[in-house]
Design a protein around this motif. Sequence first.
Motif, PDB file in Angstrom:
ATOM      1  N   ALA A 280      51.566 -36.426  25.506  1.00  0.00           N
ATOM      2  CA  ALA A 280      52.186 -35.102  24.986  1.00  0.00           C
ATOM      3  C   ALA A 280      50.859 -34.826  24.135  1.00  0.00           C
ATOM      4  O   ALA A 280      50.351 -35.086  23.028  1.00  0.00           O
ATOM      5  N   MET A 281      50.116 -33.744  25.176  1.00  0.00           N
ATOM      6  CA  MET A 281      48.984 -33.208  24.667  1.00  0.00           C
ATOM      7  C   MET A 281      49.081 -31.728  23.939  1.00  0.00           C
ATOM      8  O   MET A 281      50.155 -31.106  24.385  1.00  0.00           O
ATOM      9  N   MET A 282      48.192 -31.236  23.313  1.00  0.00           N
ATOM     10  CA  MET A 282      48.137 -30.008  22.740  1.00  0.00           C
ATOM     11  C   MET A 282      46.741 -29.523  22.387  1.00  0.00           C
ATOM     12  O   MET A 282      45.861 -30.213  22.146  1.00  0.00           O
ATOM     13  N   ALA A 283      46.458 -28.274  22.949  1.00  0.00           N
ATOM     14  CA  ALA A 283      45.193 -27.921  22.557  1.00  0.00           C
ATOM     15  C   ALA A 283      45.359 -26.438  21.955  1.00  0.00           C
ATOM     16  O   ALA A 283      46.147 -25.721  21.788  1.00  0.00           O
ATOM     17  N   PRO A 284      44.098 -26.169  20.935  1.00  0.00           N
ATOM     18  CA  PRO A 284      44.051 -25.069  20.352  1.00  0.00           C
ATOM     19  C   PRO A 284      44.268 -23.638  21.203  1.00  0.00           C
ATOM     20  O   PRO A 284      43.528 -23.571  22.178  1.00  0.00           O
TER      21      PRO A 284
ATOM     22  N   THR B 216      51.173 -26.810  27.465  1.00  0.00           N
ATOM     23  CA  THR B 216      51.091 -25.107  27.339  1.00  0.00           C
ATOM     24  C   THR B 216      52.488 -24.852  26.274  1.00  0.00           C
ATOM     25  O   THR B 216      52.055 -24.152  25.327  1.00  0.00           O
ATOM     26  N   ALA B 217      53.340 -25.563  26.464  1.00  0.00           N
ATOM     27  CA  ALA B 217      54.518 -25.094  25.628  1.00  0.00           C
ATOM     28  C   ALA B 217      54.281 -25.603  23.936  1.00  0.00           C
ATOM     29  O   ALA B 217      54.529 -24.731  23.345  1.00  0.00           O
ATOM     30  N   ALA B 218      53.634 -26.744  23.951  1.00  0.00           N
ATOM     31  CA  ALA B 218      53.343 -27.269  22.654  1.00  0.00           C
ATOM     32  C   ALA B 218      52.059 -26.335  21.852  1.00  0.00           C
ATOM     33  O   ALA B 218      52.139 -25.956  20.822  1.00  0.00           O
ATOM     34  N   SER B 219      51.143 -26.110  23.071  1.00  0.00           N
ATOM     35  CA  SER B 219      50.040 -25.153  22.331  1.00  0.00           C
ATOM     36  C   SER B 219      50.421 -23.793  21.952  1.00  0.00           C
ATOM     37  O   SER B 219      50.213 -23.244  21.148  1.00  0.00           O
ATOM     38  N   ALA B 220      50.640 -22.925  23.214  1.00  0.00           N
ATOM     39  CA  ALA B 220      50.764 -21.502  23.037  1.00  0.00           C
ATOM     40  C   ALA B 220      52.151 -21.440  22.128  1.00  0.00           C
ATOM     41  O   ALA B 220      52.002 -20.442  21.391  1.00  0.00           O
ATOM     42  N   GLY B 221      53.069 -22.340  22.482  1.00  0.00           N
ATOM     43  CA  GLY B 221      54.464 -22.254  21.578  1.00  0.00           C
ATOM     44  C   GLY B 221      54.204 -22.165  20.070  1.00  0.00           C
ATOM     45  O   GLY B 221      54.704 -21.295  19.172  1.00  0.00           O
ATOM     46  N   THR B 222      53.239 -23.279  19.741  1.00  0.00           N
ATOM     47  CA  THR B 222      52.891 -23.329  18.232  1.00  0.00           C
ATOM     48  C   THR B 222      52.085 -21.932  17.758  1.00  0.00           C
ATOM     49  O   THR B 222      52.440 -21.343  16.563  1.00  0.00           O
ATOM     50  N   ALA B 223      51.342 -21.439  18.527  1.00  0.00           N
ATOM     51  CA  ALA B 223      50.623 -20.045  18.070  1.00  0.00           C
ATOM     52  C   ALA B 223      51.536 -19.099  18.204  1.00  0.00           C
ATOM     53  O   ALA B 223      51.328 -18.445  17.289  1.00  0.00           O
ATOM     54  N   VAL B 224      52.314 -18.948  18.980  1.00  0.00           N
ATOM     55  CA  VAL B 224      53.294 -17.812  18.968  1.00  0.00           C
ATOM     56  C   VAL B 224      54.318 -17.931  17.833  1.00  0.00           C
ATOM     57  O   VAL B 224      54.481 -17.015  16.956  1.00  0.00           O
ATOM     58  N   GLN B 225      54.524 -19.239  17.453  1.00  0.00           N
ATOM     59  CA  GLN B 225      55.443 -19.178  16.180  1.00  0.00           C
ATOM     60  C   GLN B 225      54.636 -18.889  14.982  1.00  0.00           C
ATOM     61  O   GLN B 225      54.978 -18.187  13.782  1.00  0.00           O
ATOM     62  N   LYS B 226      53.365 -19.386  14.709  1.00  0.00           N
ATOM     63  CA  LYS B 226      52.421 -19.023  13.677  1.00  0.00           C
ATOM     64  C   LYS B 226      52.507 -17.375  13.356  1.00  0.00           C
ATOM     65  O   LYS B 226      52.549 -16.839  12.498  1.00  0.00           O
ATOM     66  N   ALA B 227      51.825 -16.873  14.542  1.00  0.00           N
ATOM     67  CA  ALA B 227      51.621 -15.563  14.783  1.00  0.00           C
ATOM     68  C   ALA B 227      52.774 -14.683  14.391  1.00  0.00           C
ATOM     69  O   ALA B 227      52.708 -13.824  13.474  1.00  0.00           O
ATOM     70  N   CYS B 228      53.978 -15.064  14.734  1.00  0.00           N
ATOM     71  CA  CYS B 228      55.273 -14.317  14.359  1.00  0.00           C
ATOM     72  C   CYS B 228      55.502 -14.558  12.871  1.00  0.00           C
ATOM     73  O   CYS B 228      55.905 -13.719  12.196  1.00  0.00           O
ATOM     74  N   HIS B 229      55.423 -15.814  12.583  1.00  0.00           N
ATOM     75  CA  HIS B 229      55.630 -15.991  10.948  1.00  0.00           C
ATOM     76  C   HIS B 229      54.660 -15.235  10.293  1.00  0.00           C
ATOM     77  O   HIS B 229      55.185 -14.477   9.321  1.00  0.00           O
ATOM     78  N   ALA B 230      53.705 -15.177  10.463  1.00  0.00           N
ATOM     79  CA  ALA B 230      52.673 -14.168   9.705  1.00  0.00           C
ATOM     80  C   ALA B 230      52.929 -12.756   9.840  1.00  0.00           C
ATOM     81  O   ALA B 230      52.631 -12.117   8.869  1.00  0.00           O
ATOM     82  N   LEU B 231      53.243 -12.292  10.961  1.00  0.00           N
ATOM     83  CA  LEU B 231      53.773 -11.052  11.086  1.00  0.00           C
ATOM     84  C   LEU B 231      55.019 -10.597  10.202  1.00  0.00           C
ATOM     85  O   LEU B 231      54.967  -9.417   9.596  1.00  0.00           O
TER      86      LEU B 231
ATOM     87  N   PHE C 133      45.817 -18.943  15.124  1.00  0.00           N
ATOM     88  CA  PHE C 133      45.431 -20.149  15.947  1.00  0.00           C
ATOM     89  C   PHE C 133      46.366 -21.266  15.835  1.00  0.00           C
ATOM     90  O   PHE C 133      46.552 -21.558  14.504  1.00  0.00           O
ATOM     91  N   GLY C 134      46.814 -21.835  16.895  1.00  0.00           N
ATOM     92  CA  GLY C 134      47.707 -23.117  16.882  1.00  0.00           C
ATOM     93  C   GLY C 134      46.869 -24.028  17.240  1.00  0.00           C
ATOM     94  O   GLY C 134      46.084 -24.089  18.320  1.00  0.00           O
ATOM     95  N   ARG C 135      46.820 -25.271  16.304  1.00  0.00           N
ATOM     96  CA  ARG C 135      46.239 -26.213  16.584  1.00  0.00           C
ATOM     97  C   ARG C 135      47.090 -27.501  16.182  1.00  0.00           C
ATOM     98  O   ARG C 135      48.016 -27.910  15.544  1.00  0.00           O
ATOM     99  N   PRO C 136      46.521 -28.618  17.153  1.00  0.00           N
ATOM    100  CA  PRO C 136      47.378 -29.870  16.805  1.00  0.00           C
ATOM    101  C   PRO C 136      47.272 -30.356  15.502  1.00  0.00           C
ATOM    102  O   PRO C 136      46.446 -30.216  14.648  1.00  0.00           O
ATOM    103  N   ARG C 137      48.366 -31.180  14.925  1.00  0.00           N
ATOM    104  CA  ARG C 137      48.341 -32.013  13.666  1.00  0.00           C
ATOM    105  C   ARG C 137      47.519 -33.075  13.659  1.00  0.00           C
ATOM    106  O   ARG C 137      47.464 -33.725  14.938  1.00  0.00           O
ATOM    107  N   MET C 138      46.553 -33.363  12.784  1.00  0.00           N
ATOM    108  CA  MET C 138      45.867 -34.549  12.730  1.00  0.00           C
ATOM    109  C   MET C 138      46.710 -35.824  12.530  1.00  0.00           C
ATOM    110  O   MET C 138      47.735 -35.709  11.763  1.00  0.00           O
ATOM    111  N   THR C 139      46.591 -36.833  13.507  1.00  0.00           N
ATOM    112  CA  THR C 139      47.473 -37.902  13.194  1.00  0.00           C
ATOM    113  C   THR C 139      46.730 -38.853  14.011  1.00  0.00           C
ATOM    114  O   THR C 139      45.755 -38.818  15.177  1.00  0.00           O
ATOM    115  N   ARG C 140      46.805 -40.243  13.404  1.00  0.00           N
ATOM    116  CA  ARG C 140      46.214 -41.361  14.490  1.00  0.00           C
ATOM    117  C   ARG C 140      47.088 -41.874  15.062  1.00  0.00           C
ATOM    118  O   ARG C 140      47.098 -42.815  16.018  1.00  0.00           O
TER     119      ARG C 140
END
Lengths: 160, 752
Positions: free
Chosen positions: B454-458, B523-538, B598-605
């Motif tokens: 389950a990957m995610m990229a900025p 892509t869903a996790a990565s772009a999806g997170t960024a879409v949500q963040k940008a929309c919330h900011a908007l 910018f959407g980025r993954p949460r830090m977790t071990r």
Amino acid sequence: MSTINTTINGKSEAIQDVDPSTPLLWVLRDHLGLVGTKYGCGIAQCGACTVHIDGSPVRSCSTPVSAAQGKSVTTIEGLAVNVGALTAVQQAWVEHDVPQCGYCQAGQIMSATALLKANPNPSDADIDAAMSGNFCRCGTYPRIRAAIHSAAKAQRGEKA
Amino acid sequence: MKEMKSQTLQAQEGRNAGFGTALSRVDGAAKVTGQAKYAAEFTRPDLLFGVVYTARIAKGKIKRIDTSRALAMDGVVDVLTHENSPRVTHFDLKLKDMSAPTVGHPFRALDSDDILYPGQPIALVVAETLEIARAAARLVDVDYEWQDFETDLKRATPFVPKVPGVGERKPKSRGKAEAAFASSPVQITGDYHLMPEHHNPMELFASTVFCEDDGRLTIYDKTQGVKNSHCYICNAMGFKRAKVRVLSPFVGGAFGSALRPQYQLWLAALAAKKLERSVRVVMTRQEMFGHGYRPECYNRIQLGADDQGHLKAIINSAVTGTSSYENYTESIVSWGGMLYQCDNAKLDYQIARVDTATPCNMRAPGGATGTNMFEIAMDELAYASNVDPLELRLRNYAERHQLKDRDYTSKALRDCYQRGARKFGWEKRSPEPRSMREGHELIGWGMATGVWDAMMAPTSVRATLHADGSLEVGTATADIGPGTYTMMTQIASDATGIPVERITAKLGDSDLPFAPVEGGSATAASAGTAVQKACHALMKQVLEQANQLENSPLSGARMEDVDLVGGRIQLSENPAQGMSFSEVFTAAGLDSLEAKKFGRPRMTRKARNTHSAVFVEVRVDEEVGMARVTRVVNAVAAGRIINPKTARSQIIGGVVFGIGMALEEESLADHRIGRWMNHNLAEYHVPVNADVPDIDVIFVEEEDHEASPIGVKGVGEIGVCGTAAAIANALFHATGKRLRDLPITIDKLVTD
């Protein structure tokens, strides 16, 4: 070089300066700008280039344009008269989420449309037989079957 | 396109399009009417056509290349070869695209007289029409110097690569596996093999390069990442980045093959640079076999267990092929090593050079190969220890990631097993091979586990709200078929309350904010997170604007006090008190508001993985050796599902890839001449309609905001992991034949 007189999507066309052995696919795409019909393999194996000549499905990558002389060609662009009037097959395709990348779907829809014209109530086996010459790498096949059944019902006036 | 989109969406108007809604694909109508345009379909009157000439030998040198007859043909503009091509960068580092192997020298077309692999492009014939270019390409005449070559992985020499795997999936041994294996009462040893596979997306690789009047280049490219193509081609050819724009609105399938820029982009750009003319280069289907592919793999797996089937030892060593010029590696042995509770594991991985183009990622690279082989081995262990195959997996269930020795962010695999088994009717299975039959057909039931990352990229997204209340969300990602346009639209609607028909998703344009390549199910996790963040900011900006208005009904309201409903912002406690976005814009005198985030993954071990349980029924006609897959149930745990309709399509697609891997797909080389023999769609067999039954997909949802901020894990690849094994295991159950060599074609089934 010669002139091919044909009807494309209901419109008379005199295609000038074309070698009669040119595959119909390339005349559609390069001469007429109808790029909805796709090139997939060039050897009539994958079905991406399927169009109708006088209502029958043909693989346009391996059909010389001369075969369309005096005949009526229908491509994917000729199915829906406008975007607000998708055919029953196209409508079912959208509702069942058949297309993924979408590249093979013009060919799939042309094959499915021809199937339903010949057989308004196809079984799964009929569908498999008619549609197995149309490849799809996204693997949309189960939804193609479901969408053809839906479209068949819609065309028969039943509720899908 | 816009018209088309609205048309599809009218039928869905008024529907809540938030998370979990089965929204129909927003580009559906464009794709069923032939309106969606792909890279080879953009044209201009002055366009030139480039046709590739490929090397006829496997390896060696070009002694002499004579293009004079081709050049003499009317309408031929130029023939580019290594002798006359524009200079490109000397530095390999500049050609390291986002998906290039860490070690090696990226391929440069027409750069020298070296022939590194069969099917390598060695000339580009450029002419006024495609027909002329094709005809002239036949007149190119080449003398070759042959060199010794090896295309057979079996005969190549394996070595341990310096960079052995991807990220944290490096093989890491634990305990004392050899001793534990030796003392295990139940042992199995299997040698597994996978033939090379070519992606064969339906769309051919194509690049159309337009030279604009002001010196800029507009490039339509088949790619999984416009930023990748943009950066690569600018670096390679010294174009100024601001003067090049790469577009890729629709991609006709890719499955990993378009992660790296392919050579048609290089050739088209090279010709445009030299001739200062617009050029299009499209590969033929045959040429599609002259670049990356899923590498062949030899894999020995030994499992030791107690007499109850509890794993005591895993010994796993694999070899995959790479090219002579790059070290392409996959994670093959890590999947089995991570998946089951076992204290002793010895994991080794090597690569070996074959003289082909560098292999590349193909849908679940490594995972599809490694998981499927390991899961056949687990089935062998089930029979050796006389434990039901599903029960064996439950007995060895690992709550923690065994390679990293860490917890998972979530792992609902147990639920996948249970729900999948129930739906399939697994408890009715008669365990003995050859014990189920109907008429002339043997019936087999098999199962397997699937696992993927389950990957995610900025990723960066710009969200723009216009005065008419319409919203645009844009990022330079791709939509190679999963439904990225739809996913972005849906998440934007969820975050803003704006109906989907008022939202436009933009992608596939290098002028848009940064996105990585569309790959790794990320892509869903990565772009999806960024879409949500940008929309919330908007939305925050809209509220701030509304707050400041004179006599504002929203004066003093904070985000937690308001609801966003149908293009309106209103007080939660008193919905009548609020304003439409348009009213806010009019009152504030604004044309538009914009937010870029910018959407980025949460830090977790913790380990982030998707899981699945696949159950398959096959029927085998022994007389003719014909095997059919007749039923598939795939239960998938992949976090939150944004859109069950498009997600289901993704899983089905993965399963179909698995059917191909199990039964049909193989690229066959003639090792005497070092060339692929079946480089066409007649002889490279892919699943067709009649090969694919209805596929039952179950989503076991996981609430997991550690995997990604929006709780999404990705569904692009998990469908292929485990499917081929479940089929191979079902074939064993049907026939009693244990076949370890994929694909399991008719010849293998009829041979005793």
